[in-house]
Design a protein around this motif. Structure first.
Motif, short mmCIF file in Angstrom:
data_model
loop_
_atom_site.label_atom_id
_atom_site.label_comp_id
_atom_site.label_asym_id
_atom_site.label_seq_id
_atom_site.Cartn_x
_atom_site.Cartn_y
_atom_site.Cartn_z
N ASN A 122 86.14 46.21 22.02
CA ASN A 122 84.89 46.09 22.76
C ASN A 122 83.98 45.06 22.10
O ASN A 122 83.74 45.11 20.89
CB ASN A 122 84.17 47.44 22.81
CG ASN A 122 84.90 48.45 23.66
OD1 ASN A 122 85.66 48.08 24.54
ND2 ASN A 122 84.69 49.73 23.40
N THR A 136 80.21 43.94 21.91
CA THR A 136 78.92 44.56 22.24
C THR A 136 77.82 43.55 22.48
O THR A 136 76.84 43.85 23.15
CB THR A 136 78.49 45.51 21.12
OG1 THR A 136 78.31 44.75 19.91
CG2 THR A 136 79.54 46.58 20.87
N GLY A 191 80.21 45.11 17.08
CA GLY A 191 79.39 46.31 16.88
C GLY A 191 79.65 47.01 15.58
O GLY A 191 78.78 47.69 15.05
N GLN A 199 79.65 55.80 20.46
CA GLN A 199 80.73 54.85 20.28
C GLN A 199 81.86 55.14 21.27
O GLN A 199 81.86 56.19 21.93
CB GLN A 199 81.26 54.91 18.84
CG GLN A 199 80.20 54.59 17.79
CD GLN A 199 80.76 54.53 16.39
OE1 GLN A 199 81.84 54.01 16.17
NE2 GLN A 199 80.01 55.07 15.43
N SER A 203 83.20 57.57 25.67
CA SER A 203 81.99 57.33 24.91
C SER A 203 81.38 58.63 24.42
O SER A 203 81.33 59.63 25.15
CB SER A 203 80.96 56.57 25.78
OG SER A 203 81.42 55.28 26.06
N ALA A 254 82.39 50.34 18.59
CA ALA A 254 81.09 50.33 19.26
C ALA A 254 81.30 50.35 20.77
O ALA A 254 82.25 49.78 21.29
CB ALA A 254 80.30 49.10 18.84
N GLN A 288 81.32 49.66 24.66
CA GLN A 288 81.56 48.39 25.32
C GLN A 288 80.26 47.73 25.73
O GLN A 288 79.26 48.40 25.98
CB GLN A 288 82.44 48.61 26.55
CG GLN A 288 83.02 47.34 27.12
CD GLN A 288 84.07 47.64 28.16
OE1 GLN A 288 84.35 48.80 28.44
NE2 GLN A 288 84.64 46.61 28.75
N ASN A 289 80.28 46.41 25.83
CA ASN A 289 79.04 45.69 26.14
C ASN A 289 78.48 46.17 27.47
O ASN A 289 79.21 46.39 28.43
CB ASN A 289 79.31 44.18 26.14
CG ASN A 289 79.51 43.60 27.52
OD1 ASN A 289 78.57 43.34 28.23
ND2 ASN A 289 80.78 43.41 27.89
#
Length: 788
Positions: free
Chosen positions: A417, A419, A460, A596, A651, A679, A681-682
């Motif tokens: 991911n 971020t 992240g 996360q 998440s 971290a 995902q964006n």
């Protein structure tokens, strides 16, 4: 901000939708699904009718004959014979001294069963000869081989993959050892991946063939077999013995070093390897578009029939199988080799088309992309090879072994991911900002109008990064440009890992293998001898291994206070310390500190009696209030002292391990627990807070009568597509599941990733030692907005 966002989501009132499911189970009869590929006759659960006797027409295991006196309980071996599926094949089993052990036959569904003496000398080798391939109504083209290295292994499938793996392993130094089999399997599944889904079939020998993976196994196996047949036709008159078994042996000898490069141990022939590289691509091009021809006849209907005959409740048909990255990479390699041998406009068009395909596409999509005469185009290269001089062979051999990793990240890597992103500049007038390069949309882009420039991606948290892939265009096809890659843990101190690489993107995509590094930031530096060059970066992907996350705090339901075995000892990095609880059920919860993307756990755990009565579940939450169960009632297998499990990323901030047992006096020692996460995902590619409605879905069904060990729950968007297993509930391993009133709840967003308006359907199958029941009728509903 992420924590606040998730907290607002979980404050909503959870509407409860109840789906009632009745599993059809009554009246005797044979379970139409394979009993997990074991070759046993499955009895519909709820029936009191015993399995038919061994010599009845319904015996899916076949008869086995054992030579010698069995002094101990015999070992039962089961499996499936696939070239396509082969019925009535004679399977012969020999021991490590090549002494005869047993023989049996495959049945009308290509399954077999054999009982062998417990004192047999391992490893055992299995060969299958004769019989009828259901796909082409002919005997197999070559001898199918498999092996068993330990009496603990009860499944041994025979198929083209197993044949290449075993033949390759026994030519390696040391012969047929578990290590050599594992090494051979890894290389064969890469270089001869014909579309096999290795997530569903990780080991072609020991993973049972079931209705979940049958279509993938049958289709990809037939593709390899057809490759061997075409090799025979091309090589007749070129080599003295062009039999299928000779070709298999030559390829296996070549593959002992892990690559198909014409250089291996005695018996390898570069002519066979060269021809195979192109015929394999030709076959795969036909296969991914459901146009595979076997002996010059279209085989799509025959393949579908073979699946329905051998696995009537298969969750997929041939035309539903998506294109795998392994098959696509091999196609691109083959077409590139063919273009070297027989360059033409048609070949260039074919190369462009295959480079434009995406893994995950369906055969129907491939048909619209690939030229109609793809097979004929590849024939031009085969005609050049047949009877050619050594220069053509040398040209191909120079390519073989170098192109396999050109486009795809290695097996086992995950998409990391990203971020946040940053860049040195961007085209502000057209709003071509850096974030466009990570939004998942190939129509948007980051644009910089001059050189040099840089683009930085933030993961992240520190992760293991080893592969970069980007769709990029620098004007004049990058003729004057180059790029370099740097990595950093703190966005201040940078380490250069690649320098002055040409961004030549034939398909629009550029791939780069990186030395294994741990980093949080990855920076791409673009430069050109022409300072006015512009660049368009459509999408950036980074691949690597997800690392254990930092744990901020830990708590538990109870602990052994007298010996000070507190919960914190399970996360202190010291394997000699431990959290201990003296009874079950118990729970232990870790806090990652931030929300996360969580994808797995690994723990060193011991439960009394080696965990035989115990099970564990894993829940994830963002607020310690609403929990999503990602692992339910899984049995404890702590052979090595470590128990590891992965799941679809979800998440959350909190991870709760629940331990249960049918023996409440069981104790638990947890020496260490690690949570694998990255971290979140964006945000650009995630649903907004307003889009999400987390609804609680409660699934209930009537219990089956008779002997039921548990239930498997599946879901999908339509009744026909219900195939994704989300729960395996074992009755005897849980005190939290009541078999008398079966019910389980799922969070629509946190567990199933469903948004308002999404349709969802569920089906359930019961199981016992005889196998799986038939499917329940599907029950469907639409996710609605939760009450505010």
């Amino acid at each position: 901000m992420a924590d606040i966002t998730w907290f607002r989501r979980t404050l909503r009132v959870h509407a409860v939708i109840v789906f009632s499911v009745l599993i059809a189970a009554c009246g005797g009869g044979e379970d139409e699904a394979s009993s997990g590929g074991t070759g046993e006759v499955g009895v519909v659960i709820g029936s009191n009718t015993p399995p038919p006797p061994a010599d009845s027409d319904n015996n899916t295991g076949g008869q086995s004959t054992v030579v010698g006196v069995i002094n101990e309980t015999p070992i039962t071996i089961t499996g499936t014979v696939i070239d396509g599926p082969v019925t009535d094949a004679i399977i012969t089993i020999r021991d490590a001294n090549d002494a005869f052990v047993a023989t049996t036959r495959s049945d009308s569904r290509a399954h077999y069963r054999a009982d062998i003496p417990a004192n047999s000398i391992f490893p055992l080798t299995l060969t299958a000869t004769g019989g009828t391939n259901i796909v082409n109504n002919a005997p197999p083209s070559f001898t199918l081989i498999s092996a068993i290295t330990s009496p603990d292994i009860s499944t041994a499938n025979l198929n083209p993959y197993s044949t290449l793996i075993v033949n390759t392993a026994r030519r390696k130094s040391g012969g047929l050892t578990p290590a050599n089999l594992a090494s051979a399997s890894e290389s064969i599944l890469t270089i001869f991946n014909a579309g096999l889904n290795t997530d569903l079939m990780p080991n072609p020998i020991t993973t049972p063939v079931t209705d979940i993976n049958a279509a993938s196994v049958i289709k990809s196996s037939e593709a390899i077999a057809e490759t061997i047949r075409r090799n025979q036709r091309v090589l007749e008159g070129v080599i003295v013995d062009a039999s299928a078994d000779t070709i298999i042996n030559s390829l296996s000898a070549d593959m002992t070093d892990g690559t198909l490069d014409g250089v291996g141990v005695a018996g390898s022939d570069p002519r066979v390897s060269s021809v195979s590289s192109i015929t394999f691509g030709q076959v795969l091009i036909e296969s991914i578009s459901n146009g595979l021809e076997i002996n010059d006849e279209l085989a799509s209907d025959s393949l579908s029939n073979a699946v329905s005959v051998t696995f009537p409740t298969s969750v997929q048909d041939i035309e539903e199988l998506p294109i795998t990255m392994g098959a696509l990479s091999n196609i691109r390699t083959a077409v590139a080799a063919a273009a070297l041998v027989a360059p033409s406009i048609a070949m260039a068009d074919l190369e462009s088309a295959t480079n434009g395909l995406n893994a995950g596409s369906l055969p129907s999509e491939a048909v619209t992309v690939l030229p109609a005469e793809s097979g004929t185009i590849m024939n031009e290269a085969l005609n050049q090879i047949n009877g050619s001089d050594g220069n053509v062979m040398n040209l191909i051999n120079a390519l073989i072994g170098t192109a396999y990793a050109a486009d795809a990240p290695a097996e086992g890597l995950v998409l990391l991911n990203i971020t946040a992103v940053d860049a040195s500049s961007h085209d502000a007038d057209r709003e071509r900002i850096p974030e466009n390069a990570i939004d998942g949309n190939l129509d948007s882009k980051w644009t910089a109008l001059s050189m040099p420039q840089w683009f930085t991606a933030d993961l992240g948290a520190t992760q293991s990064v080893s592969h970069l892939r980007m769709k990029i265009n620098v004007n004049n096809n990058g003729a004057n440009a180059s790029y370099a890659i740097d990595v950093s843990r703190d966005n201040t101190s940078w380490t250069n890992v690649l320098t002055n690489v040409k961004p030549v993107a034939v398909s629009g995509w550029v791939s780069a293998e990186l030395p294994a590094v741990t980093a949080r930031y990855v920076r791409i530096r673009l430069n050109s001898s022409n300072a006015s060059d512009y660049t368009n970066l459509y999408e950036l992907e980074l691949y690597g291994q997800v690392l254990p996350a930092n744990i901020a705090s830990v708590s538990a339901s109870d602990y052994d206070a007298e010996r000070a075995r507190a919960p914190s000892l399970a996360t202190d990095g010291n394997l000699t310390s431990k959290w201990t609880a003296l009874s079950l059920p118990q729970w232990l919860m870790v806090d990652l500190g931030t929300v996360q993307s969580i994808s797995g756990i690994n723990m060193k755990v011991y439960i009394a009696d080696a965990g035989r009565n115990a099970n564990y579940s894993v829940d994830v939450s963002s607020d310690r209030s609403t929990w999503a169960t990602v692992i339910a009632n899984s049995s404890i297998d702590t052979t090595t002292g470590w128990a590891q499990a992965s799941f679809i990323p979800v998440s959350g901030r909190y991870v709760r391990l629940r331990l249960d047992s049918t023996n409440t006096s069981d104790y638990v020692n947890l020496s260490e627990i690690m949570v694998y996460a990255q971290a979140a995902q964006n945000p650009a590619s995630s649903p907004t807070d307003e889009d999400i409605s987390n609804v609680l879905l409660t699934l209930t069904w009537q219990p089956n009568v008779g002997s039921v060990q548990g239930y498997k729950v599946f879901f999908g968007p339509t009744p026909e597509s219900v195939s994704t297993e989300i729960s395996d509930i074992t009755n005897t391993l849980s005190t939290s599941f009541n078999p008398a009133i079966p019910a389980i709840a799922y969070d629509s967003w946190y567990t199933l990733r469903l948004l308002p308006g999404d349709n969802v359907c569920f089906r359930v199958r019961a199981y016992n030692a005889d196998g799986l029941s038939n499917w329940s009728l599907p029950i469907c509903g639409t996710i609605t907005e939760a009450a505010g």
